[in-house]
Design a protein around this motif. Structure first.
Motif, PDB file in Angstrom:
ATOM      1  N   VAL A 104      40.550  50.362  33.888  1.00 24.95           N
ATOM      2  CA  VAL A 104      41.892  49.846  34.219  1.00 24.95           C
ATOM      3  C   VAL A 104      42.631  50.831  35.119  1.00 24.95           C
ATOM      4  O   VAL A 104      43.268  50.439  36.105  1.00 24.95           O
ATOM      5  CB  VAL A 104      42.687  49.553  32.930  1.00 24.95           C
ATOM      6  N   ALA A 105      42.528  52.124  34.807  1.00 22.14           N
ATOM      7  CA  ALA A 105      43.196  53.138  35.634  1.00 22.14           C
ATOM      8  C   ALA A 105      42.610  53.166  37.035  1.00 22.14           C
ATOM      9  O   ALA A 105      43.346  53.298  38.029  1.00 22.14           O
ATOM     10  CB  ALA A 105      43.070  54.504  34.970  1.00 22.14           C
ATOM     11  N   LEU A 106      41.301  53.036  37.127  1.00 21.41           N
ATOM     12  CA  LEU A 106      40.649  53.019  38.442  1.00 21.41           C
ATOM     13  C   LEU A 106      41.076  51.792  39.242  1.00 21.41           C
ATOM     14  O   LEU A 106      41.391  51.899  40.436  1.00 21.41           O
ATOM     15  CB  LEU A 106      39.124  53.039  38.257  1.00 21.41           C
ATOM     16  N   ALA A 150      39.752  51.890  29.495  1.00 20.73           N
ATOM     17  CA  ALA A 150      40.978  52.516  30.011  1.00 20.73           C
ATOM     18  C   ALA A 150      40.713  53.177  31.360  1.00 20.73           C
ATOM     19  O   ALA A 150      41.541  53.101  32.274  1.00 20.73           O
ATOM     20  CB  ALA A 150      41.508  53.538  29.013  1.00 20.73           C
ATOM     21  N   ILE A 151      39.558  53.800  31.486  1.00 23.73           N
ATOM     22  CA  ILE A 151      39.210  54.408  32.782  1.00 23.73           C
ATOM     23  C   ILE A 151      39.059  53.316  33.837  1.00 23.73           C
ATOM     24  O   ILE A 151      39.525  53.473  34.976  1.00 23.73           O
ATOM     25  CB  ILE A 151      37.920  55.255  32.649  1.00 23.73           C
ATOM     26  N   ALA A 191      43.838  50.092  38.865  1.00 23.49           N
ATOM     27  CA  ALA A 191      45.246  50.265  39.239  1.00 23.49           C
ATOM     28  C   ALA A 191      45.374  51.234  40.409  1.00 23.49           C
ATOM     29  O   ALA A 191      46.170  51.015  41.336  1.00 23.49           O
ATOM     30  CB  ALA A 191      46.051  50.769  38.046  1.00 23.49           C
ATOM     31  N   GLY A 192      44.582  52.295  40.390  1.00 19.60           N
ATOM     32  CA  GLY A 192      44.617  53.251  41.494  1.00 19.60           C
ATOM     33  C   GLY A 192      44.163  52.637  42.806  1.00 19.60           C
ATOM     34  O   GLY A 192      44.767  52.853  43.860  1.00 19.60           O
TER      35      GLY A 192
END
Length: 121
Positions: free
Chosen positions: A100-102, A97-98, A104-105
């Protein structure tokens, strides 16, 4: 009533019943065609997507209000965030999840930097 008028009335009733039967058969054929069309994979997929979009708009429509990030309603967003966070923690998907968030960011930052600045005169 004479026999001729009774005969005419019976013939009229027969014609009416024949027309009603034809109309009924046409309705049955039409219904079969509609069902056959609705059972096609693409029609079922479109129906499912429309259903999902309608439900998402009904449930999540109040989360974002006009005004960009200033319009985010955090009180409405928190139960969903807690549910997602709980799911990620239970399934031990924190590192993915981290990641994917990174990603996406980074993607959002790249898209925002890539957008040309408005020209000023």
């Amino acid at each position: 009533m004479s026999k001729e008028s009774e005969r005419a009335a019976i013939d009229a009733d027969k014609q009416r019943l024949i027309r009603e039967g034809e109309l009924y058969r046409i309705k049955v054929v039409h219904a079969k065609a509609l069902v056959a069309n609705a059972l096609q994979p693409d029609a079922m997929f479109h129906g499912a997507v429309e259903q999902a979009i309608g439900m998402a708009q009904a449930r999540l429509g109040g989360l974002l209000q006009p005004g960009g990030l200033k319009g985010i309603n955090f009180k409405s967003l928190m139960p969903y965030a807690l549910t997602v966070g709980s799911y990620i923690a239970r399934k031990r998907l924190v590192k993915p999840a981290i990641g994917v968030a990174l990603a996406a960011g980074i993607g959002m930052a790249w898209l925002l930097r890539r957008k040309p600045a408005p020209e000023q005169e």
